[in-house]
Write an enzyme that holds these catalytic residues in place. Structure first.
Site, mmCIF file in Angstrom:
data_model
loop_
_atom_site.group_PDB
_atom_site.id
_atom_site.type_symbol
_atom_site.label_atom_id
_atom_site.label_comp_id
_atom_site.label_asym_id
_atom_site.label_seq_id
_atom_site.Cartn_x
_atom_site.Cartn_y
_atom_site.Cartn_z
ATOM 1 N N GLY A 22 0.926 -1.148 0.083
ATOM 2 C CA GLY A 22 -0.255 0.232 0.409
ATOM 3 C C GLY A 22 0.866 1.128 0.043
ATOM 4 O O GLY A 22 0.545 2.669 0.418
ATOM 5 N N SER A 23 1.958 1.650 -0.566
ATOM 6 C CA SER A 23 2.957 2.588 -1.003
ATOM 7 C C SER A 23 2.147 3.578 -1.620
ATOM 8 O O SER A 23 2.117 4.785 -1.380
ATOM 9 C CB SER A 23 4.177 2.042 -1.132
ATOM 10 O OG SER A 23 3.618 1.534 -2.747
ATOM 11 N N ARG A 76 -15.823 -15.126 -10.098
ATOM 12 C CA ARG A 76 -15.306 -13.771 -9.444
ATOM 13 C C ARG A 76 -16.713 -12.566 -9.949
ATOM 14 O O ARG A 76 -16.654 -11.890 -9.090
ATOM 15 C CB ARG A 76 -13.881 -13.467 -11.317
ATOM 16 C CG ARG A 76 -13.222 -14.637 -10.946
ATOM 17 C CD ARG A 76 -12.041 -14.034 -11.876
ATOM 18 N NE ARG A 76 -12.783 -13.296 -13.108
ATOM 19 C CZ ARG A 76 -12.000 -13.045 -14.176
ATOM 20 N NH1 ARG A 76 -11.017 -11.933 -13.917
ATOM 21 N NH2 ARG A 76 -12.094 -13.073 -15.865
ATOM 22 N N MET A 101 -4.578 -6.827 -6.785
ATOM 23 C CA MET A 101 -4.154 -7.899 -7.509
ATOM 24 C C MET A 101 -5.461 -9.278 -8.056
ATOM 25 O O MET A 101 -5.012 -10.501 -7.663
ATOM 26 C CB MET A 101 -3.057 -8.839 -6.676
ATOM 27 C CG MET A 101 -1.663 -7.859 -6.389
ATOM 28 S SD MET A 101 -0.555 -7.336 -7.421
ATOM 29 C CE MET A 101 0.042 -8.622 -8.903
ATOM 30 N N ARG A 102 -6.307 -8.249 -8.320
ATOM 31 C CA ARG A 102 -7.607 -8.879 -8.785
ATOM 32 C C ARG A 102 -7.764 -8.133 -10.052
ATOM 33 O O ARG A 102 -7.630 -7.738 -10.274
ATOM 34 C CB ARG A 102 -8.501 -9.497 -8.256
ATOM 35 C CG ARG A 102 -8.439 -9.816 -6.867
ATOM 36 C CD ARG A 102 -8.203 -11.252 -6.877
ATOM 37 N NE ARG A 102 -8.973 -11.779 -6.987
ATOM 38 C CZ ARG A 102 -8.746 -13.943 -7.230
ATOM 39 N NH1 ARG A 102 -7.688 -14.127 -6.876
ATOM 40 N NH2 ARG A 102 -9.954 -13.973 -7.758
ATOM 41 N N HIS A 120 0.318 1.909 -13.119
ATOM 42 C CA HIS A 120 0.914 0.027 -13.513
ATOM 43 C C HIS A 120 2.788 0.746 -13.689
ATOM 44 O O HIS A 120 2.890 1.943 -13.862
ATOM 45 C CB HIS A 120 0.499 -0.162 -15.088
ATOM 46 C CG HIS A 120 1.584 -1.211 -15.356
ATOM 47 N ND1 HIS A 120 1.005 -2.893 -14.747
ATOM 48 C CD2 HIS A 120 1.886 -1.348 -16.326
ATOM 49 C CE1 HIS A 120 1.739 -3.715 -15.938
ATOM 50 N NE2 HIS A 120 2.562 -3.031 -16.523
ATOM 51 N N LEU A 155 -6.890 -6.354 -19.892
ATOM 52 C CA LEU A 155 -5.600 -5.722 -18.693
ATOM 53 C C LEU A 155 -4.954 -4.762 -20.041
ATOM 54 O O LEU A 155 -4.311 -4.487 -20.345
ATOM 55 C CB LEU A 155 -4.522 -6.691 -18.423
ATOM 56 C CG LEU A 155 -3.513 -6.937 -17.088
ATOM 57 C CD1 LEU A 155 -4.898 -7.019 -16.265
ATOM 58 C CD2 LEU A 155 -2.996 -8.611 -17.841
ATOM 59 N N ASP A 156 -4.291 -3.581 -18.429
ATOM 60 C CA ASP A 156 -3.790 -2.923 -18.710
ATOM 61 C C ASP A 156 -3.366 -1.608 -19.373
ATOM 62 O O ASP A 156 -2.269 -1.747 -20.987
ATOM 63 C CB ASP A 156 -1.910 -3.377 -18.482
ATOM 64 C CG ASP A 156 -1.985 -4.054 -17.023
ATOM 65 O OD1 ASP A 156 -2.169 -3.306 -16.143
ATOM 66 O OD2 ASP A 156 -1.318 -4.659 -17.367
ATOM 67 N N GLU A 185 5.882 6.867 -8.895
ATOM 68 C CA GLU A 185 4.273 6.194 -8.814
ATOM 69 C C GLU A 185 3.815 7.031 -7.986
ATOM 70 O O GLU A 185 3.009 7.809 -8.087
ATOM 71 C CB GLU A 185 4.325 4.795 -8.503
ATOM 72 C CG GLU A 185 4.963 3.902 -9.583
ATOM 73 C CD GLU A 185 3.962 2.269 -8.752
ATOM 74 O OE1 GLU A 185 3.393 2.276 -8.546
ATOM 75 O OE2 GLU A 185 5.289 1.753 -9.711
HETATM 76 C C1 GRF Z 1 3.313 -0.876 -8.018
HETATM 77 O O1 GRF Z 1 4.453 -0.690 -8.532
HETATM 78 C C2 GRF Z 1 1.964 -0.889 -9.455
HETATM 79 O O2 GRF Z 1 2.440 0.531 -9.810
HETATM 80 C C3 GRF Z 1 1.622 -2.279 -9.062
HETATM 81 O O3 GRF Z 1 2.033 -2.569 -8.075
HETATM 82 C C4 GRF Z 1 2.557 -1.368 -7.385
HETATM 83 C C5 GRF Z 1 1.469 -1.840 -5.759
HETATM 84 O O4 GRF Z 1 2.865 -1.262 -4.824
HETATM 85 N N1 GRF Z 1 0.392 -1.894 -9.497
HETATM 86 P P1 GRF Z 1 1.974 -0.840 -3.396
HETATM 87 O O5 GRF Z 1 1.305 -1.400 -2.966
HETATM 88 O O6 GRF Z 1 0.973 0.568 -4.144
HETATM 89 O O7 GRF Z 1 2.934 -0.062 -2.503
#
Ligand code: GRF
Length: 214
Positions: A22-23, A76, A101-102, A120, A155-156, A185
């Site tokens: 969660g950064s 899902r 991650m879903r 991303h 996706l993406d 990011e």
């Molecule tokens: C990040 O690199 C984001 O781009 C990717 O997953 C990672 C998540 O990192 N989708 P965090 O949980 O926000 O630290």
């Protein structure tokens, strides 16, 4: 959309969806503390009960919810109906995927069309999917980076809101490159959310309209 008092500007209510540390979520929470930021983080939702980001969200006094995907098995859409109900219960305007991650089904993406952002760690359309830093180094690219885009079923692949480049340096490892991209990011996502919340970045019939700021 949320409404404020007569003299206050209505802030968009945002849910941040996470699965891990969660950064990026923390960067959005930090940015949203500014009084002139057009969005407030109203909910942090995780599909993993043990996501470290949940602890950080609670420390920041943000409402949290857990919808563990495992009991739903392969269904899902049932998982997503539970997710959708939480978003509506919290009167959410915009959703930020931040290490969630879903993969989302077309059903949820349609329900929330133009209102879900994702970050991303690559310069999309390059390196969709996982292991982007390792693949960038293996490909020998000299520039890498991060992208915030609207989420579509593929996706993406959605319309890009903001993108920032970083140089790939001689001797970079997956870890050093990931750290440099992550720093970007944390700046890029708050900028992109601001643009979406202010309506400067939006999806129209032909793709994204963006103007200024990002
Ligand atoms: C990040 O690199 C984001 O781009 C990717 O997953 C990672 C998540 O990192 N989708 P965090 O949980 O926000 O630290």
């Amino acid at each position: 959309m949320s409404t404020g008092g007569a003299n206050s500007i209505a802030k968009k209510r945002v849910a941040v969806l996470i699965s891990g540390r969660g950064s990026n979520m923390a960067a959005l929470i930090e940015a949203a503390k500014a009084s002139d930021y057009p969005a407030e983080i109203a909910l942090v939702l995780s599909n993993r009960p043990d996501a470290a980001g949940l602890v950080r969200a609670r420390q920041a006094d943000i409402a949290t919810a857990i919808i563990d995907h495992t009991p739903f098995g392969k269904d899902r859409e049932a998982f997503e109906r539970a997710l959708d109900a939480q978003l509506r219960a919290h009167r959410i305007d915009l959703v930020c995927l931040a290490g969630f991650m879903r993969r989302l089904t077309p059903w949820l993406v349609t329900q929330w069309r133009g209102r879900i952002l994702n970050i991303h760690p690559s310069l999309l359309p390059q390196f969709k999917g996982l292991d982007t830093h390792r693949r960038a180094i293996a490909a020998g690219v000299t520039e890498h980076g991060a992208t915030v885009h609207f989420v579509v079923a593929e996706l993406d692949a959605g319309p890009i809101v903001a993108q920032e480049r970083v140089a790939v340096r001689d001797g970079d490892t997956e870890e050093t490159l990931a750290a440099r991209v992550l720093e970007v990011e944390h700046r890029l996502y708050p900028q992109a959310l601001r643009a979406a919340a202010e309506g400067r970045a939006r999806v129209d019939c032909s793709g994204t309209t963006t103007a200024g700021g990002t």
